[in-house]
Scaffold this active site. Structure first.
Site, PDB file in Angstrom:
ATOM      1  N   ARG A   1       0.842  -1.213   0.000  1.00  0.00           N
ATOM      2  CA  ARG A   1       0.000   0.000   0.000  1.00  0.00           C
ATOM      3  C   ARG A   1       0.871   1.255   0.000  1.00  0.00           C
ATOM      4  O   ARG A   1       0.549   2.259  -0.653  1.00  0.00           O
ATOM      5  CB  ARG A   1      -0.964  -0.023   1.196  1.00  0.00           C
ATOM      6  CG  ARG A   1      -2.115   0.980   1.083  1.00  0.00           C
ATOM      7  CD  ARG A   1      -1.794   2.330   1.717  1.00  0.00           C
ATOM      8  NE  ARG A   1      -1.346   2.166   3.071  1.00  0.00           N
ATOM      9  CZ  ARG A   1      -0.337   2.850   3.584  1.00  0.00           C
ATOM     10  NH1 ARG A   1       0.310   3.756   2.893  1.00  0.00           N
ATOM     11  NH2 ARG A   1       0.048   2.631   4.839  1.00  0.00           N
TER      12      ARG A   1
ATOM     13  N   THR B   1      11.376  14.305   4.452  1.00  0.00           N
ATOM     14  CA  THR B   1      12.102  14.083   5.707  1.00  0.00           C
ATOM     15  C   THR B   1      13.617  14.106   5.497  1.00  0.00           C
ATOM     16  O   THR B   1      14.121  13.595   4.494  1.00  0.00           O
ATOM     17  CB  THR B   1      11.697  12.714   6.296  1.00  0.00           C
ATOM     18  OG1 THR B   1      10.271  12.672   6.401  1.00  0.00           O
ATOM     19  CG2 THR B   1      12.320  12.480   7.652  1.00  0.00           C
TER      20      THR B   1
ATOM     21  N   ARG C   1      -9.297 -23.622  17.108  1.00  0.00           N
ATOM     22  CA  ARG C   1      -8.371 -24.067  18.164  1.00  0.00           C
ATOM     23  C   ARG C   1      -9.147 -24.415  19.441  1.00  0.00           C
ATOM     24  O   ARG C   1      -9.945 -23.603  19.923  1.00  0.00           O
ATOM     25  CB  ARG C   1      -7.382 -22.925  18.445  1.00  0.00           C
ATOM     26  CG  ARG C   1      -6.505 -23.113  19.650  1.00  0.00           C
ATOM     27  CD  ARG C   1      -5.291 -23.946  19.338  1.00  0.00           C
ATOM     28  NE  ARG C   1      -4.382 -23.993  20.469  1.00  0.00           N
ATOM     29  CZ  ARG C   1      -3.425 -24.897  20.573  1.00  0.00           C
ATOM     30  NH1 ARG C   1      -3.231 -25.806  19.625  1.00  0.00           N
ATOM     31  NH2 ARG C   1      -2.628 -24.904  21.616  1.00  0.00           N
TER      32      ARG C   1
ATOM     33  N   GLY D   1      -2.034 -17.146  20.274  1.00  0.00           N
ATOM     34  CA  GLY D   1      -1.018 -17.760  21.122  1.00  0.00           C
ATOM     35  C   GLY D   1       0.337 -17.755  20.438  1.00  0.00           C
ATOM     36  O   GLY D   1       0.683 -16.805  19.725  1.00  0.00           O
TER      37      GLY D   1
ATOM     38  N   GLU E   1       4.029   9.867   7.750  1.00  0.00           N
ATOM     39  CA  GLU E   1       2.910  10.750   7.377  1.00  0.00           C
ATOM     40  C   GLU E   1       2.393  11.531   8.584  1.00  0.00           C
ATOM     41  O   GLU E   1       1.213  11.855   8.674  1.00  0.00           O
ATOM     42  CB  GLU E   1       1.749   9.947   6.788  1.00  0.00           C
ATOM     43  CG  GLU E   1       2.123   9.175   5.556  1.00  0.00           C
ATOM     44  CD  GLU E   1       1.960   9.976   4.295  1.00  0.00           C
ATOM     45  OE1 GLU E   1       1.672  11.178   4.407  1.00  0.00           O
ATOM     46  OE2 GLU E   1       2.135   9.398   3.215  1.00  0.00           O
TER      47      GLU E   1
ATOM     48  N   HIS F   1       1.749   9.800  15.607  1.00  0.00           N
ATOM     49  CA  HIS F   1       0.537   9.767  16.440  1.00  0.00           C
ATOM     50  C   HIS F   1       0.429  11.058  17.270  1.00  0.00           C
ATOM     51  O   HIS F   1      -0.635  11.664  17.376  1.00  0.00           O
ATOM     52  CB  HIS F   1       0.665   8.546  17.356  1.00  0.00           C
ATOM     53  CG  HIS F   1      -0.592   8.148  18.044  1.00  0.00           C
ATOM     54  ND1 HIS F   1      -1.722   7.748  17.374  1.00  0.00           N
ATOM     55  CD2 HIS F   1      -0.900   8.080  19.375  1.00  0.00           C
ATOM     56  CE1 HIS F   1      -2.675   7.450  18.243  1.00  0.00           C
ATOM     57  NE2 HIS F   1      -2.202   7.641  19.466  1.00  0.00           N
ATOM     58  N   ASP F   2       1.574  11.493  17.816  1.00  0.00           N
ATOM     59  CA  ASP F   2       1.586  12.717  18.644  1.00  0.00           C
ATOM     60  C   ASP F   2       1.274  13.953  17.795  1.00  0.00           C
ATOM     61  O   ASP F   2       0.505  14.830  18.201  1.00  0.00           O
ATOM     62  CB  ASP F   2       2.977  12.949  19.259  1.00  0.00           C
ATOM     63  CG  ASP F   2       3.384  11.823  20.201  1.00  0.00           C
ATOM     64  OD1 ASP F   2       2.502  11.210  20.803  1.00  0.00           O
ATOM     65  OD2 ASP F   2       4.610  11.572  20.317  1.00  0.00           O
TER      66      ASP F   2
ATOM     67  N   PHE G   1       2.788  22.946  19.347  1.00  0.00           N
ATOM     68  CA  PHE G   1       3.958  22.346  18.694  1.00  0.00           C
ATOM     69  C   PHE G   1       5.255  22.991  19.161  1.00  0.00           C
ATOM     70  O   PHE G   1       6.299  22.354  19.221  1.00  0.00           O
ATOM     71  CB  PHE G   1       3.902  22.548  17.164  1.00  0.00           C
ATOM     72  CG  PHE G   1       2.850  21.738  16.495  1.00  0.00           C
ATOM     73  CD1 PHE G   1       3.016  20.372  16.327  1.00  0.00           C
ATOM     74  CD2 PHE G   1       1.691  22.326  16.025  1.00  0.00           C
ATOM     75  CE1 PHE G   1       2.048  19.618  15.700  1.00  0.00           C
ATOM     76  CE2 PHE G   1       0.721  21.584  15.398  1.00  0.00           C
ATOM     77  CZ  PHE G   1       0.882  20.228  15.237  1.00  0.00           C
TER      78      PHE G   1
END
Ligand code: TGC
Ligand code: FAD
Length: 392
Positions: free
Chosen positions: A97, A139, A276, A347, A371, A374-375, A391
């Site tokens: 992807r 980046t 299982r 498991g 991209e 999370h922060d 920021f």
């Protein structure tokens, strides 16, 4: 070669929100992933190799430029269809992807949105066919979440620009034919340009030893006095809003894509829990396992609604970058949590390549960082709702 026994789950009958055409395209991509990706992906991931032979098929299913107009070689699909394509591909693997996301949203989109007519004609149709592959260099070693601090630069030399600097963590870099690169001009303004493989002084060393996105090729872009012809500069954009505008589109695709990875983990966990047996009955009969499965499906369903709604807003031209950040952040964290829970349901088997769980989980550790971390997405939402910038 692993057997793909995936079955889709639609607990809230969300298919009712889709058109027949959207469902047909989703089915086409799903069939392609089952036939071409699932049987080989574990092996490529274990060997840390990008399955380059998939490029042709990705182009054929419309994964390169799904929403780019047909006149430039794209598919002209709407945003929900784009999302569904990303979902199905990431059900196979986040790395595959990634290749499609970068090609569509970070290479074709900026050329389409900011490029000259000549640039569009020259590159877009070939990118759509996979004849040319691209990467996106924002980046840098000292500039990640804060891309405005980049030091890669261009200097005007009359009939060309001289490009110097380095980009790091660049998906597709090792094999890309072209790179969309963001660099500062002599006035400190961020400009976008197209660098081509073969230009003197331009190299793309590969990044090795990743535990995540192992089937995706990652590398650096190193520019040592590279002459960039003036016609390779994007004429229609200046400033950080250029690269960030591309990220909106890619982040939206990720919000859908990770649902695919989560669906694969849930589906595998559900099947395993029924097959299982321990203590004389299937794992699925124990309340603790039911809690995991019920919560996984609940979170997947909520994420589907979020992605769908942002897609509708994007189709109407009304989605804000902050809404996209909310969807990217929530859905990636959801998928990672689903993968971790699914791993436990399996498991010890959950750590093996016989099941897709561990590969998805490790992949998602990159997806939650690239991209925009999370922060960073939380801070974007925080700023949107409070009006305060946390920021800096
Ligand atoms: P800030 O002052 O807020 O903004 C600068 C200018 O940009 C505009 N802007 C946006 N425009 C379009 N879309 C957005 N999402 C935008 N966000 C901001 C803003 O209006 C302003 O415009 P103007 O006209 O006033 O100049 O910039 P800042 O320096 O404070 O940074 C803001 C921040 C932290 C949110 C941003 O820089 C950020 O998103 N950082 C995260 C970096 C990031 O996401 N990097 C991704 C690299 S690419 C990648 O990871 C590809 S992985 C591919 C794969 O394999 O799938
Ligand atoms: P940093 O910015 O150094 O952040 C480190 C930590 O500090 C994070 O937890 C972050 O959330 C936190 N942090 C940073 N700033 C703040 C703040 N203001 N407040 C609170 N916390 C903060 N980039 C490209 O340009 N093109 C690509 O194709 C591409 N592909 C990638 C592929 C992979 C596999 C990976 C892992 C990364 C890729 N990236 C790419 C880079 C990616 O976008 C960056 O890694 C990401 O933006 C974060 O930058 P960083 O790693 O330098 O982390």
């Amino acid at each position: 070669m692993s057997l793909d026994r995936f079955q889709s789950h639609d607990y809230l009958l969300l298919d009712d929100l889709l058109t027949d055409e959207q469902k047909l395209i989703r089915q086409t991509v799903r069939d392609w992933v089952k036939k071409e990706v699932s049987p080989i992906i574990e092996n490529y991931a274990q060997r840390a190799e990008f399955p380059a032979h998939l490029i042709k098929g990705l182009a054929e299913i419309g994964a390169f430029g799904p929403y780019i107009p047909v006149e430039y070689g794209g598919m002209g699909f709407d945003q929900i269809t784009y999302g569904l394509i990303m979902q199905e591909i990431e059900r196979g693997d986040s790395g595959i992807r990634s290749t499609a996301s970068v090609q569509s949203s970070l290479v074709m989109y900026p050329i389409y949105q900011y490029g000259s007519e000549e640039q569009k004609q020259k590159y877009l149709p070939r990118l759509a066919k996979g004849e040319l592959m691209g990467c996106f260099g924002l980046t840098e070693p000292d500039s990640g979440s804060d891309p405005g601090s980049m030091v890669t630069n261009i200097k005007d030399k009359g009939d060309y620009y001289l490009l110097n600097g380095a980009k790091m963590w660049i998906s597709n870099a090792p094999f890309a034919d072209i790179a969309v690169v963001w660099a500062k001009d002599e006035n400190g303004k961020i400009r976008g340009l197209i660098a081509e493989r073969g230009m003197e002084g331009f190299t793309t060393p590969e990044t090795h030893d990743k535990w995540s996105l192992r089937a995706s090729a990652t590398g650096e872009l190193v520019f040592d006095n590279v002459r960039i012809p003036k016609e390779n500069i994007f004429p229609n954009i200046e400033g950080l809003k250029g690269p960030l505008g591309c990220l909106n589109s890619a982040r939206y695709g990720i919000a859908w894509g990770v649902i695919g990875a989560a669906m694969d983990c849930y589906d595998s966990a559900l099947r395993y829990s029924k097959e299982r047996h321990q203590f004389g009955k299937p794992l699925a009969g124990f309340q603790l396992q039911q809690k995991k499965l019920a919560e996984m499906l609940t979170e997947i369903t909520k994420a589907q609604l979020l992605a769908w709604r942002v897609g509708v807003l994007r189709n109407e031209g009304r989605a804000t970058p902050a809404q996209i950040s909310m969807a990217k952040r929530n859905n990636v964290a959801m998928a990672l949590e689903v993968a971790r829970e699914a791993r436990q349901v399996h498991g010890a088997m959950g750590i093996t390549g016989e099941y897709p769980i561990m590969r998805h989980m490790m992949n998602l550790e990159s997806v939650i960082t690239y991209e925009g971390t999370h922060d960073i997405h939380l801070l974007i939402t925080g700023m949107d709702v409070t009006g305060e910038n946390a920021f800096k």
